[in-house]
Design a protein around this motif. Sequence first.
Motif, mmCIF file in Angstrom:
data_model
loop_
_atom_site.group_PDB
_atom_site.id
_atom_site.type_symbol
_atom_site.label_atom_id
_atom_site.label_comp_id
_atom_site.label_asym_id
_atom_site.label_seq_id
_atom_site.Cartn_x
_atom_site.Cartn_y
_atom_site.Cartn_z
ATOM 1 N N LYS A 108 0.853 -1.192 0.000
ATOM 2 C CA LYS A 108 0.000 0.000 0.000
ATOM 3 C C LYS A 108 0.890 1.244 0.000
ATOM 4 O O LYS A 108 2.012 1.215 0.495
ATOM 5 N N PRO A 109 0.368 2.325 -0.527
ATOM 6 C CA PRO A 109 1.170 3.555 -0.519
ATOM 7 C C PRO A 109 1.103 4.293 0.816
ATOM 8 O O PRO A 109 1.299 5.494 0.870
ATOM 9 N N LYS A 110 0.823 3.590 1.878
ATOM 10 C CA LYS A 110 0.722 4.220 3.192
ATOM 11 C C LYS A 110 2.041 4.109 3.943
ATOM 12 O O LYS A 110 2.782 3.154 3.792
ATOM 13 N N ARG A 111 2.264 5.119 4.790
ATOM 14 C CA ARG A 111 3.429 5.104 5.666
ATOM 15 C C ARG A 111 2.941 5.230 7.099
ATOM 16 O O ARG A 111 1.891 5.818 7.352
ATOM 17 N N PHE A 112 3.720 4.694 8.028
ATOM 18 C CA PHE A 112 3.386 4.858 9.441
ATOM 19 C C PHE A 112 4.663 5.107 10.225
ATOM 20 O O PHE A 112 5.765 4.786 9.782
ATOM 21 N N LEU A 113 4.498 5.723 11.380
ATOM 22 C CA LEU A 113 5.622 5.994 12.259
ATOM 23 C C LEU A 113 5.524 5.029 13.437
ATOM 24 O O LEU A 113 4.480 4.943 14.085
ATOM 25 N N GLU A 114 6.591 4.293 13.666
ATOM 26 C CA GLU A 114 6.645 3.385 14.810
ATOM 27 C C GLU A 114 7.491 4.011 15.911
ATOM 28 O O GLU A 114 8.673 4.309 15.714
#
Length: 192
Positions: A108-114
């Motif tokens: 998916k073209p999504k990003r997340f911050l961990e």
Amino acid sequence: MQVICNMFFKKKKIITLLNYKNAMLKAKVRRRTIEMQTLREELQLIEDKLNSFDCLLKIYCVDNKMYAIFLNEEKSVIGIAYKITTYEVTSNEKVCSSYAEVHELMDKPKRFLELVSIDTHTYCEKRKGHASKHLDIYKQICFKNKIDNMHGYLFRNTPIGIENLKSFYRKNGFDTSEFGFSIQIKEAIDNK
């Protein structure tokens, strides 16, 4: 003779009062000079600290102590990593630090911050809002970089207790589960 004595004491009281006011004024000037010198020294410490960080994000005061928050942005194996550190300016003591990485989902073209870690280092600095300020900064980083989600895993052996840790994240707008915490960034920014 009585009249002369009264006048003498009155003059002595006036002179004493003038001396007291003069001493208080000198003490006030001396105190302001010391405060200005201390402020110059604290600003010099902040400037020296800037040499080892990318950016000074914020200066704030809690309980008459000055704190400075610094940010480092670095490339990691996964992508971009952020390290935020708070110092108590006068003592140059590290008070709070945190580390987070930006991940991209392959399908998916999504990003997340961990959020990998966040820690307030000294007991006397706990519950003063330092870690919450870090979370707010990460939320802003996510918003500015169009990152949809921020999450992390709960450290089960936390010294403050797992329920207190969950409570901390809930107070800062996160949803918590048995193993972690998360927040949808757009919703978090809209609710502020």
